[in-house]
Design a protein around this motif. Structure first.
Motif, PDB file in Angstrom:
ATOM      1  N   SER A 291     -18.945   6.225   9.547  1.00 52.20           N
ATOM      2  CA  SER A 291     -19.539   6.996   8.443  1.00 52.20           C
ATOM      3  C   SER A 291     -20.505   6.136   7.646  1.00 52.20           C
ATOM      4  N   GLU A 293     -22.139   3.573   8.906  1.00 47.67           N
ATOM      5  CA  GLU A 293     -23.304   3.398   9.787  1.00 47.67           C
ATOM      6  C   GLU A 293     -24.257   4.581   9.663  1.00 47.67           C
ATOM      7  N   SER A 294     -23.708   5.779   9.717  1.00 43.93           N
ATOM      8  CA  SER A 294     -24.524   6.987   9.677  1.00 43.93           C
ATOM      9  C   SER A 294     -25.375   7.057   8.408  1.00 43.93           C
ATOM     10  N   GLY A 298     -29.222   5.925   8.453  1.00 43.70           N
ATOM     11  CA  GLY A 298     -30.047   7.105   8.246  1.00 43.70           C
ATOM     12  C   GLY A 298     -30.924   6.994   7.023  1.00 43.70           C
ATOM     13  N   ARG A 338     -15.897   4.654  14.855  1.00 42.39           N
ATOM     14  CA  ARG A 338     -15.403   5.934  14.353  1.00 42.39           C
ATOM     15  C   ARG A 338     -13.876   5.924  14.250  1.00 42.39           C
ATOM     16  N   ALA A 417     -28.950  11.133   6.760  1.00 38.19           N
ATOM     17  CA  ALA A 417     -27.968  10.404   7.562  1.00 38.19           C
ATOM     18  C   ALA A 417     -28.236  10.629   9.050  1.00 38.19           C
ATOM     19  N   SER A 418     -27.910   9.640   9.847  1.00 38.11           N
ATOM     20  CA  SER A 418     -28.173   9.708  11.287  1.00 38.11           C
ATOM     21  C   SER A 418     -26.915  10.123  12.046  1.00 38.11           C
ATOM     22  N   ASP A 419     -27.133  10.751  13.209  1.00 38.74           N
ATOM     23  CA  ASP A 419     -26.017  11.093  14.081  1.00 38.74           C
ATOM     24  C   ASP A 419     -25.336   9.807  14.544  1.00 38.74           C
ATOM     25  N   PHE A 420     -24.036   9.900  14.793  1.00 37.94           N
ATOM     26  CA  PHE A 420     -23.307   8.729  15.280  1.00 37.94           C
ATOM     27  C   PHE A 420     -23.221   8.768  16.798  1.00 37.94           C
ATOM     28  N   ASP A 429     -19.249  10.606  20.195  1.00 40.01           N
ATOM     29  CA  ASP A 429     -20.465  10.918  19.440  1.00 40.01           C
ATOM     30  C   ASP A 429     -20.244  12.131  18.544  1.00 40.01           C
ATOM     31  N   ALA A 432     -24.409  14.010  12.354  1.00 41.14           N
ATOM     32  CA  ALA A 432     -24.301  13.561  10.971  1.00 41.14           C
ATOM     33  C   ALA A 432     -23.689  14.650  10.106  1.00 41.14           C
TER      34      ALA A 432
END
Length: 541
Positions: A291, A293-294, A298, A338, A417-420, A429, A432
């Motif tokens: 979270s 990281e996202s 992002g 995650r 925010a970016s997708d993980f 995967d 976001a």
């Protein structure tokens, strides 16, 4: 002086057992007499040191001292808040991460606080109540800081009845204990304010103060800031009380934290070591959460570089046939883990570690947090301030605290925010969840404004997982990734609603059935991790 205090402190701690028997906790087993401790003010300095070092718990009682913090906070609040994760596949990959909660871990915040910290708070209260009101007031502030964290883990706690003559100490409901917190903070501010008018009567306690600078004004500001934190916490469950407490704190003439370097942090200058530092640097077990990281990646957040380290190198893995090498490009990237994936491999050790080392002061409260408290209060109409202005001041304050540039450009950005993407297991995967950008939008709905405020607040109070987890539960922000696998007992935790609390220590059921029943009655729900706390209403407006 400091070495002598430390030696006495070890003696204190080594002789107090971690137990659920509250009737034993006020018995001094150290062999140190009152006469001994009165040398050089040690009757105040020793327990005061114990209490301050016990907030961000780090003690050595003969069996090492950093594992206690790991199971008290790092493998619970630090992870549940969306901040951190361990790279090891502990317990076969199933433990707190996937809601297979470990009673041996989760009862320790309760057990160690009541065995080591609260007896010393009681000792301080008894010895300073009439003899030295200044230290009595400081003890009250510390008591609230220590115990609101415990209450925010479990709910009802033993607070007003701790230290009584009864063999079983009856608990306060969380509502009652929050009211007691406010009363204690108000009493402390009044007492310290009186000393501000009598500088000749002030004892120099800077040598005992490892949280701030030993100045009375700083402790008043801490108390007012803490009162604002707790007032906002009960915004939905007791709105008028929340408004009154907040307005009283913000109107106090002595102020609250506003400047970037007004921090409450446990200093490592006199022997305290940051337990998270050893778990991270020596054991190698503290990594970025997915979270985090996202949102950091992002947002292209400049604080990313001071919060975490980039991956050191690429990873070389065998292919499906175990023959040729497969290169996973990671070097220079910021990558996280995650929660709840039940992984069974050690490859995540190549991902981003947290910045903390053993000499890093342990942050408990920041001025940036207070700006975001003010932003929410303004949003709720409690003050005449502008929510957007306080929000932007909070971001700038955080950037200044971390000595990171370009806050203005960041606040103008509309990054999302970016997708993980799990670098080793694509099945983990996930898209976001966070819906906001750093840029303030005055036309947005109150809910979106609050999401923006709390998301930035979450970043600003890093790495203090206890407060971050409490606020995430209260508001639902930032929007964290749910666990991939949910192994909660009897399905008591909803995957999307996520974990709400920790259950009371299982040992209490055997040691004091009467007390355990009283705690569950005060909770008003089942003693499991899916039960909401009193201030956790599931709505924001």
């Amino acid at each position: 002086m400091e070495k002598r205090v430390f030696v006495y402190m070890v003696l204190f701690l080594g002789c107090i057992a971690c137990t659920g028997h509250f009737k034993d906790l006020n018995t001094d087993k150290t062999g140190i007499t009152d006469e001994d401790t009165r040398i050089d003010w040690n009757h105040i300095g020793i327990p005061l040191g114990v209490v301050q070092q016990g907030i961000y718990f780090n003690y050595d009682f003969g069996k090492g001292k950093n594992w206690t913090y790991q199971i008290m906070q790092n493998l619970s609040a630090d992870m549940f808040s969306g901040y951190m994760h361990d790279y090891k596949p502990l317990n076969g990959g199933s433990h707190n991460s996937d809601y297979n909660l470990q009673d041996g871990w989760n009862g320790t915040f309760w057990g160690y606080t009541y065995a080591y910290i609260m007896p010393q708070i009681k000792r301080l209260e008894d010895s300073t109540r009439t003899e030295n009101p200044l230290f009595y007031a400081i003890t009250k502030i510390l008591k609230v800081e220590v115990m609101h964290r415990v209450s925010d883990y479990y709910g009802p706690i033993i607070y007003s009845n701790f230290g009584g003559m009864k063999s079983v100490y009856m608990p306060d409901t969380q509502q009652d204990v929050y009211h007691a917190f406010f009363d204690d903070l108000k009493e402390a501010v009044k007492t310290l304010s009186d000393y501000m008018d009598k500088p000749d009567e002030v004892f120099d306690f800077s040598r005992f103060d490892i949280l701030m600078d030993g100045e009375i004004l700083s402790w008043i500001k801490f108390a007012n800031s803490l009162r604002m934190r707790l007032a906002v916490r009960i915004a939905m469950t007791e709105p008028e009380k929340a408004r009154t407490e907040f307005q009283s704190a913000i109107s106090d003439e002595h102020g609250y934290f506003e400047d970037p370097f007004e921090l409450v942090k446990v200093s490592t200058r006199d022997g305290y070591t940051n337990p998270l530092g050893e778990i991270n640097r020596v054991w190698g077990e503290v990594y970025m959460n997915a979270s985090m990281e996202s949102i950091l990646n992002g947002f292209d957040d400049p604080r990313r570089k001071v919060f975490f380290e980039p991956c050191v190198d690429d990873v070389c893995l065998p292919d499906k046939n175990g023959k040729d090498s497969v290169i996973i490009p990671l070097k220079g990237q910021y990558r996280g883990i995650r929660q709840g994936t039940m992984f069974a491999h050690p490859y995540y050790a190549a991902l981003s570690k947290i910045y903390v080392n053993v000499n890093t002061d342990a942050i408990l409260m920041t001025a940036a947090e207070v700006w975001f408290l003010r932003a929410e209060a303004a949003l709720r109409g409690w003050t005449s301030e502008e929510a957007g202005d306080c929000y932007e001041r909070g971001v700038k304050c955080s950037f200044s605290q971390w000595q990171v540039p370009d806050a203005d450009a960041y606040l103008q950005g509309d990054n999302r925010a970016s997708d993980f993407k799990d670098v080793f297991t694509p099945e983990n995967d996930i898209k976001a969840r966070c819906k906001v950008s750093p840029c303030w939008d005055e036309s947005a709905s109150p809910e979106i404004k609050l999401e923006r405020i709390i998301t930035q607040k979450w970043l600003a109070i890093f790495p203090e997982g206890c407060e971050a987890w409490a606020e995430q539960r209260r508001t639902g922000y930032p929007r964290l990734f749910p666990v991939k696998y949910n192994n909660s007992r009897n399905g008591c935790i909803d995957t999307e609603i996520m974990i709400r609390r920790l259950n009371f220590p299982s040992t209490l059921l055997d040691e004091s059935a009467e007390q355990y029943k009283a705690l569950v009655d005060a909770l008003g729900g089942k003693d499991n991790a899916g039960t909401r706390l009193w201030w956790d209403t599931g709505r924001n407006f």
